[in-house]
Design an enzyme around this catalytic site. Structure first.
Site, PDB file in Angstrom:
ATOM      1  N   ARG A   1       0.856  -1.192   0.000  1.00 15.26           N
ATOM      2  CA  ARG A   1       0.000   0.000   0.000  1.00 15.26           C
ATOM      3  C   ARG A   1       0.888   1.237   0.000  1.00 15.26           C
ATOM      4  O   ARG A   1       1.731   1.394   0.894  1.00 15.26           O
ATOM      5  CB  ARG A   1      -0.889   0.045   1.252  1.00 15.26           C
TER       6      ARG A   1
ATOM      7  N   ARG B   1       0.054  -6.377  12.253  1.00 15.22           N
ATOM      8  CA  ARG B   1      -0.761  -5.719  13.287  1.00 15.22           C
ATOM      9  C   ARG B   1      -1.179  -6.713  14.351  1.00 15.22           C
ATOM     10  O   ARG B   1      -1.183  -6.399  15.542  1.00 15.22           O
ATOM     11  CB  ARG B   1      -2.032  -5.133  12.661  1.00 15.22           C
TER      12      ARG B   1
ATOM     13  N   ARG C   1       0.839   1.804  12.910  1.00 20.01           N
ATOM     14  CA  ARG C   1       0.138   0.607  12.421  1.00 20.01           C
ATOM     15  C   ARG C   1       0.083   0.469  10.898  1.00 20.01           C
ATOM     16  O   ARG C   1      -0.615  -0.396  10.381  1.00 20.01           O
ATOM     17  CB  ARG C   1      -1.266   0.543  13.014  1.00 20.01           C
ATOM     18  N   HIS C   2       0.787   1.336  10.188  1.00 19.20           N
ATOM     19  CA  HIS C   2       0.815   1.231   8.726  1.00 19.20           C
ATOM     20  C   HIS C   2       2.225   0.993   8.212  1.00 19.20           C
ATOM     21  O   HIS C   2       3.177   1.615   8.673  1.00 19.20           O
ATOM     22  CB  HIS C   2       0.280   2.509   8.079  1.00 19.20           C
TER      23      HIS C   2
ATOM     24  N   SER D   1     -10.808  -6.250   8.177  1.00 20.25           N
ATOM     25  CA  SER D   1     -12.035  -5.752   7.551  1.00 20.25           C
ATOM     26  C   SER D   1     -12.585  -6.865   6.695  1.00 20.25           C
ATOM     27  O   SER D   1     -11.829  -7.613   6.080  1.00 20.25           O
ATOM     28  CB  SER D   1     -11.740  -4.585   6.615  1.00 20.25           C
TER      29      SER D   1
ATOM     30  N   GLU E   1       0.945   4.053   1.244  1.00 15.65           N
ATOM     31  CA  GLU E   1       0.351   4.907   2.272  1.00 15.65           C
ATOM     32  C   GLU E   1       1.472   5.749   2.845  1.00 15.65           C
ATOM     33  O   GLU E   1       2.334   5.225   3.535  1.00 15.65           O
ATOM     34  CB  GLU E   1      -0.295   4.075   3.373  1.00 15.65           C
TER      35      GLU E   1
ATOM     36  N   GLU F   1      -8.373  -1.244  14.334  1.00 16.80           N
ATOM     37  CA  GLU F   1      -8.816  -2.208  13.321  1.00 16.80           C
ATOM     38  C   GLU F   1      -7.759  -3.275  13.075  1.00 16.80           C
ATOM     39  O   GLU F   1      -6.620  -2.976  12.751  1.00 16.80           O
ATOM     40  CB  GLU F   1      -9.108  -1.466  12.015  1.00 16.80           C
TER      41      GLU F   1
HETATM   42  P1  ATP Z   1      -6.737   1.209   8.057  1.00 19.36           P
HETATM   43  O1  ATP Z   1      -8.102   1.843   7.997  1.00 19.36           O
HETATM   44  O2  ATP Z   1      -6.346   0.799   9.435  1.00 19.36           O
HETATM   45  O3  ATP Z   1      -5.697   1.999   7.349  1.00 19.36           O
HETATM   46  P2  ATP Z   1      -7.675  -0.330   5.862  1.00 19.36           P
HETATM   47  O4  ATP Z   1      -9.117  -0.329   6.170  1.00 19.36           O
HETATM   48  O5  ATP Z   1      -7.136   0.597   4.846  1.00 19.36           O
HETATM   49  O6  ATP Z   1      -6.831  -0.157   7.229  1.00 19.36           O
HETATM   50  P3  ATP Z   1      -8.030  -2.926   4.699  1.00 19.36           P
HETATM   51  O7  ATP Z   1      -8.002  -2.630   3.256  1.00 19.36           O
HETATM   52  O8  ATP Z   1      -9.319  -3.114   5.381  1.00 19.36           O
HETATM   53  O9  ATP Z   1      -7.185  -1.804   5.480  1.00 19.36           O
HETATM   54  O10 ATP Z   1      -7.031  -4.161   4.943  1.00 19.36           O
HETATM   55  C1  ATP Z   1      -7.312  -5.255   5.795  1.00 19.36           C
HETATM   56  C2  ATP Z   1      -6.325  -5.321   6.951  1.00 19.36           C
HETATM   57  O11 ATP Z   1      -4.983  -5.337   6.465  1.00 19.36           O
HETATM   58  C3  ATP Z   1      -6.375  -4.161   7.903  1.00 19.36           C
HETATM   59  O12 ATP Z   1      -7.391  -4.305   8.843  1.00 19.36           O
HETATM   60  C4  ATP Z   1      -5.003  -4.210   8.528  1.00 19.36           C
HETATM   61  O13 ATP Z   1      -4.920  -5.199   9.547  1.00 19.36           O
HETATM   62  C5  ATP Z   1      -4.139  -4.647   7.376  1.00 19.36           C
HETATM   63  N1  ATP Z   1      -3.551  -3.479   6.716  1.00 19.36           N
HETATM   64  C6  ATP Z   1      -4.087  -2.690   5.769  1.00 19.36           C
HETATM   65  N2  ATP Z   1      -3.257  -1.717   5.381  1.00 19.36           N
HETATM   66  C7  ATP Z   1      -2.135  -1.895   6.106  1.00 19.36           C
HETATM   67  C8  ATP Z   1      -0.876  -1.201   6.157  1.00 19.36           C
HETATM   68  N3  ATP Z   1      -0.614  -0.172   5.380  1.00 19.36           N
HETATM   69  N4  ATP Z   1       0.070  -1.672   7.005  1.00 19.36           N
HETATM   70  C9  ATP Z   1      -0.182  -2.734   7.796  1.00 19.36           C
HETATM   71  N5  ATP Z   1      -1.335  -3.422   7.795  1.00 19.36           N
HETATM   72  C10 ATP Z   1      -2.304  -3.014   6.964  1.00 19.36           C
HETATM   73 MG    MG Z   2     -10.343  -1.822   6.670  1.00 21.20          MG
END
Ligand code: ATP
Ligand code: MG
Length: 435
Positions: free
Chosen positions: A214, A409, A222-223, A361, A216, A358
């Site tokens: 990602r 996480r 946590r990211h 999801s 991000e 979170e």
């Molecule tokens: P958040 O809202 O916390 O940024 P998200 O809703 O964008 O997460 P999802 O697409 O729902 O993330 O991804 C499913 C799961 O994968 C998340 O709940 C999280 O545990 C993990 N995850 C997602 N993005 C990341 C990241 N950049 N780094 C670490 N773990 C991640």
């Molecule tokens: Mg999510």
């Protein structure tokens, strides 16, 4: 080399060896002390530490030239230690240096001097020598194994899906792009598309534990830009609660299994795993808004619950339901991706929350291609751009649902680590590509 490496036993085995027996050990000289008439080497291997002791003046002379972190092989006689901690030690008979370390180490790994995480990550290999770090990754390894055990026993098939993809499923903003022989290629954000493909193909229950990427540019605890994604999907569900049931059972199984299989590592980290009671509360999004309104946080239906408010929901849920593990269900469709099934404005999407953060999801997916097409349009997207996604839906797709969870996480939360980076061997974030 005079000493036979094949005869090597681990430090833990020395602890269960009889006094008087002759053994061979090998590892790192984590501390070397020469006090004139007596010398000590604190040997470290995968299982812990072992004290080597010598009163032989020739050996003492050689020990005094040994640097911390040199790799040695040693032979000696097992004897009861006189130290307070008790246990066995080795009366050194001989040792050989397999690799001499430089005298000055860039960081302290013993935990005696605090080093900031960024510097620790710069020298990650040295940092990983700390037995507490090894414990984290032994637990992580077991968590993956326990997850596999649980899923395979429950009829899931493990899959490995492509990480080089032509399009994303979780929104364009977080896609990494590269050149692929003159064409665009992206790094996969999730296994979403492929796990659904496999249900269309009739695999029924699938999962993967693999990398996702990602873009991000956030600097949170946590990211990461690369994380390990545990993604899971099951067919022929009545509604999303069928997924929640498997998820909560997996989570409790995992914690119980880790408690037994990683007892030593958990003790070393000083972490007691809390095992939540089944079933986990299903807290609807509407209820979250109501809970928040009791502490004067006013959100309207459709508003996103931001990170700070999410934390507050965690505290309010803990007060009301006496648990740190719960689901937020029935999110507004506006907050969930196009592929989630909806009942009017309310979707069948959920989040799995741990201590107000979170962890996963998921939801029931829309499997009816006509409605799915409408949902794509409803999100302002062009169904033509999603033909690759829609195609299998035209040839028989069962009702289905699943979730995606970050293993990094997960480890961070259950071991109560401050930063997600501590749960990853070689973390990747916007600033870090090395080591
Ligand atoms: P958040 O809202 O916390 O940024 P998200 O809703 O964008 O997460 P999802 O697409 O729902 O993330 O991804 C499913 C799961 O994968 C998340 O709940 C999280 O545990 C993990 N995850 C997602 N993005 C990341 C990241 N950049 N780094 C670490 N773990 C991640
Ligand atoms: Mg999510």
């Amino acid at each position: 080399m005079a000493l036979d490496l094949h005869k090597r036993i681990l430090s833990a085995e020395v602890q269960s060896s009889k006094a008087g027996s002759q053994v061979i050990v090998a590892g790192w000289a984590s501390e070397v002390k020469s006090l004139g008439k007596i010398a000590f080497i604190k040997l470290r291997d995968r299982e812990g530490y072992l004290q080597l002791v010598s009163t032989d003046f020739k050996l003492i002379g050689r020990i005094s030239k040994l640097t911390n972190e040199s790799v040695i092989i040693a032979s000696g006689k097992v004897q009861k230690s006189k130290a307070k901690a008790g246990g066995n030690e080795l009366e050194l008979k001989d040792f050989e240096v397999l690799s001499l370390a430089e005298p000055k180490l860039p960081i302290d790994m013993s935990g005696k001097i605090e080093t900031d995480l960024s510097k620790r990550l710069d020298y990650r290999v040295l940092d990983l020598k700390n037995p507490k770090n090894l414990a984290i990754f032994k637990i992580r390894s077991q968590a993956n194994a326990s997850t596999r055990d649980f899923l395979l026993a429950n009829g899931f098939i493990e899959m490995q899906t492509p990480k080089l993809v032509a399009a994303g499923t979780e929104g364009g903003a977080t896609l990494f792009q590269a050149d692929y022989y003159g064409k665009k290629v992206f790094l996969s954000q999730s296994q979403q598309l492929y796990k659904q493909y496999l249900l269309a193909a009739g695999f029924d229950r699938v999962f993967e534990i693999g990398p996702s990427f990602r873009a991000e540019k956030s600097h949170t605890m946590r990211h990461l830009t690369e994380f390990t994604h545990f993604d899971f999907e099951m067919a022929f569900i009545k509604d999303e609660d069928d997924v929640l049931k498997v998820l909560e059972q997996w989570f409790v199984f995992l914690l119980k299994d880790l408690k037994v299989k990683c007892k030593k590592e958990l003790e070393l980290l000083g972490t007691a795993l809390e095992i939540p009671k089944l079933p986990f509360p299903r807290v609807t999004y509407e209820e979250c808004l109501k809970l928040l309104s009791t502490i004067s946080v006013k959100l309207k239906f459709g508003n996103d619950i931001g990170t700070d408010d999410e934390k507050k929901v965690g505290e309010l849920v803990k007060k009301k339901y006496k648990t740190n593990s719960y689901f937020i269900t029935k999110y507004p469709f506006g907050l969930k991706p196009f592929y989630i099934m909806t009942d009017g404005e309310v979707s069948r999407g959920f989040d799995f929350e741990y201590e107000g953060e979170e962890l996963a999801s998921g939801g029931q997916r829309e499997h009816r291609v006509d409605i799915l097409t409408k949902q794509i349009k409803g999100k302002g997207l062009n169904p033509k751009d999603f033909e690759f996604y829609l195609m299998p839906f035209r040839y028989g797709m069962p009702p289905h649902g699943g979730f995606g969870l970050g293993i990094d996480r997960l480890i961070r939360y259950i071991l109560k680590l401050e930063n997600i980076r501590e749960a990853v061997l070689f973390p990747r974030d916007p600033e870090r590509l090395m080591p």
